[in-house]
Each structure stands twice: as structure tokens, then as C-alpha cells.
Design a protein around this motif. Structure first.
Motif, mmCIF file in Angstrom:
data_model
loop_
_atom_site.group_PDB
_atom_site.id
_atom_site.type_symbol
_atom_site.label_atom_id
_atom_site.label_comp_id
_atom_site.label_asym_id
_atom_site.label_seq_id
_atom_site.Cartn_x
_atom_site.Cartn_y
_atom_site.Cartn_z
ATOM 1 N N ALA A 1 0.860 -1.182 0.000
ATOM 2 C CA ALA A 1 0.000 0.000 0.000
ATOM 3 C C ALA A 1 0.896 1.232 0.000
ATOM 4 C CB ALA A 1 -0.920 0.017 1.212
ATOM 5 N N VAL A 2 0.357 2.331 -0.501
ATOM 6 C CA VAL A 2 1.084 3.597 -0.529
ATOM 7 C C VAL A 2 0.208 4.661 0.116
ATOM 8 C CG1 VAL A 2 2.177 5.366 -1.975
ATOM 9 C CG2 VAL A 2 2.267 2.958 -2.671
ATOM 10 N N VAL A 3 0.793 5.427 1.012
ATOM 11 C CA VAL A 3 0.114 6.572 1.611
ATOM 12 C C VAL A 3 0.880 7.817 1.160
ATOM 13 C CG1 VAL A 3 -0.710 7.651 3.733
ATOM 14 C CG2 VAL A 3 -0.465 5.164 3.625
ATOM 15 N N ILE A 4 0.153 8.758 0.553
ATOM 16 C CA ILE A 4 0.776 9.991 0.075
ATOM 17 C C ILE A 4 0.226 11.149 0.891
ATOM 18 C CG2 ILE A 4 1.265 11.463 -1.905
ATOM 19 C CD1 ILE A 4 0.395 9.141 -3.707
ATOM 20 N N TRP B 1 6.032 18.028 1.899
ATOM 21 C CA TRP B 1 5.076 17.463 0.938
ATOM 22 C C TRP B 1 5.671 17.466 -0.454
ATOM 23 C CZ3 TRP B 1 1.312 21.689 2.747
ATOM 24 C CH2 TRP B 1 0.814 21.383 4.011
ATOM 25 N N PRO B 2 5.298 16.546 -1.276
ATOM 26 C CA PRO B 2 4.608 15.326 -0.906
ATOM 27 C C PRO B 2 5.566 14.338 -0.257
ATOM 28 C CG PRO B 2 5.096 15.258 -3.253
ATOM 29 C CD PRO B 2 5.566 16.599 -2.735
ATOM 30 N N THR B 3 5.028 13.572 0.649
ATOM 31 C CA THR B 3 5.752 12.444 1.238
ATOM 32 C C THR B 3 4.977 11.187 0.909
ATOM 33 O OG1 THR B 3 6.761 13.698 3.046
ATOM 34 C CG2 THR B 3 6.498 11.331 3.389
ATOM 35 N N MET B 4 5.659 10.229 0.291
ATOM 36 C CA MET B 4 5.059 8.942 -0.059
ATOM 37 C C MET B 4 5.615 7.894 0.898
ATOM 38 S SD MET B 4 5.467 9.109 -4.196
ATOM 39 C CE MET B 4 4.285 7.780 -4.507
ATOM 40 N N VAL B 5 4.723 7.225 1.615
ATOM 41 C CA VAL B 5 5.121 6.167 2.535
ATOM 42 C C VAL B 5 4.684 4.833 1.910
ATOM 43 C CG1 VAL B 5 4.863 5.226 4.863
ATOM 44 C CG2 VAL B 5 4.890 7.705 4.520
ATOM 45 N N PHE B 6 5.639 3.951 1.710
ATOM 46 C CA PHE B 6 5.401 2.674 1.054
ATOM 47 C C PHE B 6 5.322 1.584 2.123
ATOM 48 C CE2 PHE B 6 7.205 5.535 -1.950
ATOM 49 C CZ PHE B 6 6.572 5.248 -3.144
ATOM 50 N N LEU B 7 4.152 0.953 2.216
ATOM 51 C CA LEU B 7 3.900 -0.044 3.254
ATOM 52 C C LEU B 7 3.807 -1.445 2.649
ATOM 53 C CD1 LEU B 7 0.952 1.764 5.100
ATOM 54 C CD2 LEU B 7 3.383 1.883 5.663
ATOM 55 N N VAL C 1 8.263 0.311 4.527
ATOM 56 C CA VAL C 1 9.416 -0.305 3.880
ATOM 57 C C VAL C 1 10.308 0.760 3.267
ATOM 58 C CG1 VAL C 1 10.113 -1.833 1.984
ATOM 59 C CG2 VAL C 1 8.170 -2.437 3.421
ATOM 60 N N ASP C 2 9.694 1.812 2.754
ATOM 61 C CA ASP C 2 10.456 2.883 2.111
ATOM 62 C C ASP C 2 9.641 4.162 2.189
ATOM 63 O OD1 ASP C 2 12.493 4.174 0.747
ATOM 64 O OD2 ASP C 2 12.431 2.850 -1.000
ATOM 65 N N ARG C 3 10.326 5.266 1.893
ATOM 66 C CA ARG C 3 9.699 6.588 1.914
ATOM 67 C C ARG C 3 10.376 7.443 0.857
ATOM 68 N NH1 ARG C 3 8.173 10.198 6.909
ATOM 69 N NH2 ARG C 3 7.582 8.136 7.620
ATOM 70 N N VAL C 4 9.566 8.195 0.128
ATOM 71 C CA VAL C 4 10.095 9.133 -0.859
ATOM 72 C C VAL C 4 9.512 10.505 -0.529
ATOM 73 C CG1 VAL C 4 10.183 9.779 -3.292
ATOM 74 C CG2 VAL C 4 10.333 7.366 -2.648
ATOM 75 N N VAL C 5 10.397 11.470 -0.331
ATOM 76 C CA VAL C 5 9.990 12.827 0.008
ATOM 77 C C VAL C 5 10.359 13.743 -1.146
ATOM 78 C CG1 VAL C 5 10.286 14.717 1.645
ATOM 79 C CG2 VAL C 5 10.373 12.346 2.453
ATOM 80 N N ARG C 6 9.361 14.499 -1.610
ATOM 81 C CA ARG C 6 9.537 15.423 -2.735
ATOM 82 C C ARG C 6 10.310 14.778 -3.884
ATOM 83 N NH1 ARG C 6 10.459 21.401 -0.020
ATOM 84 N NH2 ARG C 6 8.340 21.539 0.769
ATOM 85 N N PRO C 7 9.707 13.788 -4.519
ATOM 86 C CA PRO C 7 10.427 13.082 -5.598
ATOM 87 C C PRO C 7 10.859 14.033 -6.704
ATOM 88 C CG PRO C 7 8.089 12.505 -5.592
ATOM 89 C CD PRO C 7 8.338 13.316 -4.366
ATOM 90 N N SER C 8 12.091 13.847 -7.152
ATOM 91 C CA SER C 8 12.629 14.678 -8.230
ATOM 92 C C SER C 8 12.826 13.860 -9.499
ATOM 93 C CB SER C 8 13.952 15.304 -7.791
ATOM 94 O OG SER C 8 14.872 14.287 -7.458
ATOM 95 N N GLY C 9 12.308 12.643 -9.476
ATOM 96 C CA GLY C 9 12.386 11.759 -10.627
ATOM 97 C C GLY C 9 11.573 10.521 -10.339
ATOM 98 N N ARG C 10 11.380 9.749 -11.375
ATOM 99 C CA ARG C 10 10.545 8.570 -11.222
ATOM 100 C C ARG C 10 11.290 7.378 -10.628
ATOM 101 N NH1 ARG C 10 6.689 5.579 -15.528
ATOM 102 N NH2 ARG C 10 6.538 3.706 -14.275
ATOM 103 N N ALA C 11 12.592 7.308 -10.824
ATOM 104 C CA ALA C 11 13.368 6.131 -10.409
ATOM 105 C C ALA C 11 13.199 5.817 -8.931
ATOM 106 C CB ALA C 11 14.842 6.318 -10.740
ATOM 107 N N GLU C 12 13.205 6.822 -8.072
ATOM 108 C CA GLU C 12 13.089 6.567 -6.640
ATOM 109 C C GLU C 12 11.707 6.021 -6.276
ATOM 110 O OE1 GLU C 12 13.776 10.284 -4.463
ATOM 111 O OE2 GLU C 12 12.985 11.370 -6.179
ATOM 112 N N ILE C 13 10.685 6.430 -7.001
ATOM 113 C CA ILE C 13 9.340 5.900 -6.764
ATOM 114 C C ILE C 13 9.270 4.447 -7.245
ATOM 115 C CG2 ILE C 13 6.886 6.166 -7.288
ATOM 116 C CD1 ILE C 13 7.490 9.195 -7.718
#
Length: 107
Positions: free
Chosen positions: A21-24, A72-78, A84-96
């Protein structure tokens, strides 16, 4: 485009989720959130079976505070309710994509 809901699920419900699941966290008016949408939307579109909860965040919002969201945005990957992981203010797609792979591999 991601629409951030003012209605927040209980943290206990998210902790009890099974599978990925992903929480944004963000807001509809946030410039950073709008700019990151060009990376977030296509990455999530490739994983239609992964539930996504987009939550409007801000001062006094307990869910964001429980995840210690600061930007923001902060993506929490569950996976099974565990971060399991977190992406804060993504600057590209690779990290997502990397974070999505971490929660979907073997799921």
C-alpha cells in the motif's frame, strides 16, 4: 492528478493492511505536490493493484504526525502495514519505482 482527501484513515487501520500500500501526504494547493505529480501518477499507474491513500496533511493532522511527515509530498510505502520505504519530494521517477518494487516484489 492526485486528490488529497481531508478524511484520514486511522493509523491502526493502515498498520493492519495486508500486502503493499502507498500513503501519500500533501495538499491539492501545494506546488511541490503538483510538480511531483508527473512522476507519481505514471509510476502508480503501472501498479493498479496497489492501494493508494492520498491524505491531506497539515498542522494538527494526526496521521501525518504519526508518520513524522515534514515536507510534501511524502510517499510512505507499506507492506503488511510496515513502512518499507519513503520518498519525500520526488525529483524523478526512479526513486518511486524502486520503492514500489520493494513493496510489490513477492507480494
Amino acid at each position: 492528478m492526485t486528490t488529497y482527501s481531508p478524511d484520514q484513515p486511522d493509523r491502526a487501520d493502515l498498520d493492519a493492511t495486508e500486502g503493499p500500500a502507498v500513503v501519500i501526504f500533501g495538499t491539492d494547493w501545494c506546488g511541490f505536490c503538483r510538480a511531483a505529480e508527473r512522476y507519481i501518477a505514471p509510476a502508480l499507474a503501472e501498479h493498479p493493484d496497489v492501494p493508494v491513500v492520498a491524505v491531506e496533511d497539515g498542522k494538527g493532522r494526526p496521521l501525518g504526525r504519526s508518520y513524522q511527515v515534514k515536507l510534501w509530498p511524502t510517499m510512505v510505502f507499506l507492506r503488511d502495514g510496515v513502512e518499507v520505504d519513503r520518498v519525500v519530494r520526488p525529483s524523478g521517477r526512479a526513486e518511486i519505482d524502486t520503492a514500489l518494487a520493494a513493496i510489490t516484489t513477492g507480494a
